[in-house]
Structures are given as structure tokens and as C-alpha cells.
Design a protein around this motif. Structure first.
Motif, PDB file in Angstrom:
ATOM      1  N   HIS A  64       0.866  -1.175   0.000  1.00 38.90           N
ATOM      2  CA  HIS A  64       0.000   0.000   0.000  1.00 38.90           C
ATOM      3  C   HIS A  64       0.906   1.230   0.000  1.00 38.90           C
ATOM      4  O   HIS A  64       1.633   1.472   0.964  1.00 38.90           O
ATOM      5  N   GLU A 119      -8.699   6.042   1.785  1.00 39.10           N
ATOM      6  CA  GLU A 119      -7.513   6.303   2.607  1.00 39.10           C
ATOM      7  C   GLU A 119      -7.720   7.537   3.452  1.00 39.10           C
ATOM      8  O   GLU A 119      -8.059   8.606   2.938  1.00 39.10           O
ATOM      9  N   THR A 135      -6.406   0.524   6.806  1.00 36.74           N
ATOM     10  CA  THR A 135      -7.630   0.791   6.042  1.00 36.74           C
ATOM     11  C   THR A 135      -8.829   0.349   6.876  1.00 36.74           C
ATOM     12  O   THR A 135      -8.919  -0.808   7.267  1.00 36.74           O
ATOM     13  N   VAL A 190      -8.467   1.677  -2.486  1.00 36.26           N
ATOM     14  CA  VAL A 190      -8.984   1.634  -1.108  1.00 36.26           C
ATOM     15  C   VAL A 190      -9.295   3.058  -0.649  1.00 36.26           C
ATOM     16  O   VAL A 190      -8.710   4.012  -1.164  1.00 36.26           O
TER      17      VAL A 190
END
Ligand code: PXP
Length: 395
Positions: free
Chosen positions: A196, A247, A254, A245
Motif C-alpha cells: 500500500h 484512505e 484501512t 482503497v
């Protein structure tokens, strides 16, 4: 209730429910819905002592049947009682046999229940060749009628190595290096690497992602928010896929899935840009059918179903409910043509049932594996999780 399942192997309610469901269907297919049947799930040690006591065989076996009465074979002549008897199954042996035959454990259990039930009903494959053939034909007919799907492909395990970078960033020096960690994970059998890249670069750095793009041999999945700077970076690096995702800067990890419904046009634009660069997009969503449908609407290739609420459940009942939401969302996504991954909060205790959901292709797991690695070493931590996924994916 015509089917009672006694679990002396402590395998949890999910497996028991599946066994009960299959046994009930078997009774229906045999026109025995008025009769009671008990299934006992046990281990090799108990079945060995039963095998020794009742069949004078000093070894474990997969299934033993104990008819309530020797007259059960004459069911069609009408019986005055409603008990069929007990089918005792060793889960240890069933699992081993399933593993070696590459069969789903649940399918193996259905075979053993069918075999055991036919013995209770008076069939005996050991009596003669013709009797063996008659029993085998009836077994095949029943298994066919149970209509159990066999898994085509194993669930794969992708490992998130962000936490290695978190340790490195705590010191602000060069180690431990998440790029080395990714290589060890792959050598130990990981089928994908996930990172990520956060806007605040709190763990993974641009350099890490660039190097991983060069060195990952399996598949690099870049998790990211839809911020322009990160989108441009992804378009330049071209990972094998991206997972979008939500954020938030203040979150530790997350926290929830994307609200695809309320951000359709923004997400659709990002997906379009990625697809233009041949980068398939996955959307990280809660197990919610409407979010699944919205993901398809805006052109996602995959959804990753958020397993956090399942992982955080504080009672078995709640965990079961969360599991069912994941199962239905995965089924819906698969049915409408999306590819399905899942992850977040999965660990060595709760991954099994999720890996057993046949519509989920890949699990993304980070924290639990890196945490175990501190004590066992990274290779061992990956091997341990691989085994859980592999065994459960055979369910
Ligand atoms: N999937 C997504 C989308 C995530 O954000 C994370 C956490 O980085 C994971 C999976 C892995 O979660 P965990 O570290 O709890 O295994």
C-alpha cells in the motif's frame, strides 16, 4: 431434527452446518426424511479404538457405521422405530484422503456419509462382487444427486509486506527491506505481493514499489487511494494490478471498504485510466451486494471483499453472520462476472473458512504473517499460512 451432528474433533460450526446440510439432503434423496441419523465427527485416535473394538482392526479408518438395528436393511417392510443409527467419521483420515486425492474435504465427507448410510441400509461391498457393484452404483447416484460443486482452482495467498516497511521507517534507516521480504515470501510459496503506497508514505516508499516492480516474480498488487499523485505513480510503474482503497491520514490501517455507490464517477474515471494502461483494477469493498453491483457498473475487474468485521467479531454468532455476508457478496460478485479477492484482519485462526469459499480467488494477508515472522521467521510464517489456505481451499 432428523440429523444430529456431534463434533468430537472441535472443528467449529461452519463445518458442522455443511455436514448437517449434506446429511439432510442425503436422507431426502433416500426418502428417509422421517428417520433420525447421527453423524459423529471424530479423530484418528477414537476411530482406531472403535475399529479395534468392533472390527478387530488395529488401525484408523475413514468411516464406521453403526445401524440402530440389524433390520434396517428391510426399511421398505416398515419399521416401528425412527432411528437409523450412527455414522462415525474420522476427520483426520478424511482430510488426509481429500488432500492426497485433491478433493474438497466437504466432498470427501459427503462420500463418507453416503458410504456410511448405505452400510446402515444394509448394503455391504465386502459380501460379494455383485453386492460391491450394487453399492458403488447407489453411491454414485446419490453423490451425483447431491450436486456438490468441486473446486476447480486453489485459493491463492498474496502477502502484504507493508509492515516490514513500518519497522524500517521506525528507525529511518535501510532495514528491514520490504523488497527482501517480498522475495522470501515468494520463495516460501506466496503467490502475490501486495503493498500500500500511502499518500503520507508512512511505510512503503516510492523506491520500494519501483524495485518490487522489477523483482517480484509472481504478481505485484499496488493498494492505493485515488489521489492524483498516486494515480500518476501507478500509471508510470504499471503494477500487475491495483486495488483502490479509501484512505484517511489519521487511520492506523484501512478501516472500511470503498463507498463505490457514492463515488461512482470519480472511481470510474480512475478505473478507465488504469485500464487504458492495461492495469486491472480491484475495488476494496464491504461485503454488500449493492457495492458489488456498483463495482461491476463502473468497470472494475475485481472486488476485494473486506473481511475486517468477520475478523473482529467477538462472538461465534456474529462471526457466522459476517461470514455469511462475505459468502453471499462473493457469490454475487462471481456470478455477475467479477473476480473476487478478500482480505483484512485474516490470521492463523480465522482464515480457514474464508479460504474455503470457492468463489474467492485470492486472500491478501499482511499483519498476522509479519507478526508471526518475528518469532518464527518469515519463511515459516508464510509456510504455516500457505498450509491453512491450501487445506481449507480443499473444503
Ligand atoms: N487488503 C487491504 C485492502 C488492506 O488495506 C490490507 C491492510 O493493509 C490488507 C488486505 C491486509 O490486512 P492485514 O494486514 O490485516 O492482513
Amino acid at each position: 431434527m432428523p440429523v444430529t451432528v456431534i463434533d468430537r474433533s472441535q472443528h467449529g460450526s461452519l463445518l458442522i452446518n455443511k455436514v448437517r446440510e449434506t446429511a439432510s439432503t442425503l436422507l431426502t434423496k433416500c426418502d428417509l426424511t422421517d428417520y433420525n441419523l447421527t453423524i459423529v465427527l471424530t479423530d484418528d485416535s477414537e476411530i482406531t479404538s472403535l475399529n479395534k473394538r468392533y472390527r478387530n482392526q488395529h488401525k484408523p479408518t475413514n468411516v464406521l457405521s453403526f445401524p440402530f438395528s440389524e433390520n434396517i436393511g428391510l426399511l421398505d417392510e416398515g419399521l416401528s422405530f425412527k432411528e437409523l443409527g450412527d455414522i462415525v467419521i474420522s476427520l483426520d483420515t478424511a482430510r488426509k484422503e481429500a488432500f492426497f486425492n485433491n478433493q474438497a474435504v466437504h466432498y470427501k465427507l459427503a462420500m463418507l456419509m453416503t458410504h456410511g448410510l448405505l452400510h446402515i441400509l444394509g448394503y455391504d461391498h465386502e459380501a460379494s462382487d455383485s453386492e460391491a457393484e450394487r453399492m458403488s452404483k447407489e453411491e454414485s447416484r446419490l453423490l451425483h444427486e447431491l450436486n456438490l460443486c468441486r473446486r476447480q482452482k486453489m485459493t491463492s495467498l498474496a502477502i502484504n509486506v507493508d509492515h516490514i516497511a513500518t519497522i524500517r521507517q521506525a528507525r529511518g534507516i535501510a532495514e528491514p527491506d520490504p523488497v527482501t521480504a517480498a522475495a522470501i515470501c515468494e520463495l516460501a510459496g506466496a503467490q502475490g505481493i501486495v503493498v500500500h503506497l500511502r499518500e503520507d508514505r508512512r511505510h512503503m516508499q516510492d523506491r520500494d514499489v519501483r524495485l518490487l516492480k522489477e523483482t517480484v516474480k509472481t504478481k505485484l498488487n499496488l493498494e492505493m487511494g485515488a489521489a492524483e499523485e498516486i494515480v500518476l505513480f501507478a500509471l508510470e510503474i504499471k503494477p500487475d494490478m491495483v486495488t483502490l482503497v479509501p484512505e484517511k491520514r489519521e487511520e492506523l490501517t484501512t478501516e472500511g471498504g470503498l463507498d463505490v455507490i457514492s463515488q461512482k464517477s470519480k472511481l470510474a474515471k480512475t478505473i478507465e485510466r488504469m485500464e487504458h494502461a492495461n492495469i486491472p483494477v480491484s475495488l476494496f469493498i464491504d461485503p454488500d451486494i449493492d457495492q458489488v453491483k456498483a463495482s461491476l457498473d463502473i468497470g472494475a475487474t475485481y472486488v476485494e471483499i473486506h473481511t475486517g468485521s468477520y475478523a473482529d467479531a467477538t462472538s461465534e454468532d456474529q462471526q457466522h453472520k459476517e461470514f455469511e455476508l462475505i459468502q453471499s457478496a462473493a457469490a454475487e460478485a462471481h456470478q455477475i462476472g467479477l473476480r473476487v479477492n478478500a482480505g483484512h484482519g485474516l490470521n492463523y485462526l480465522n482464515t480457514g473458512p474464508i479460504a474455503a469459499i470457492g468463489t474467492i480467488e485470492e486472500l491478501s494477508i499482511g499483519h498476522a504473517i509479519i507478526s508471526r515472522a518475528v518469532f518464527s521467521g518469515l519463511e515459516q510464517a508464510v509456510l504455516d499460512m500457505r498450509l491453512i489456505v491450501k487445506n481449507s481451499a480443499l473444503l
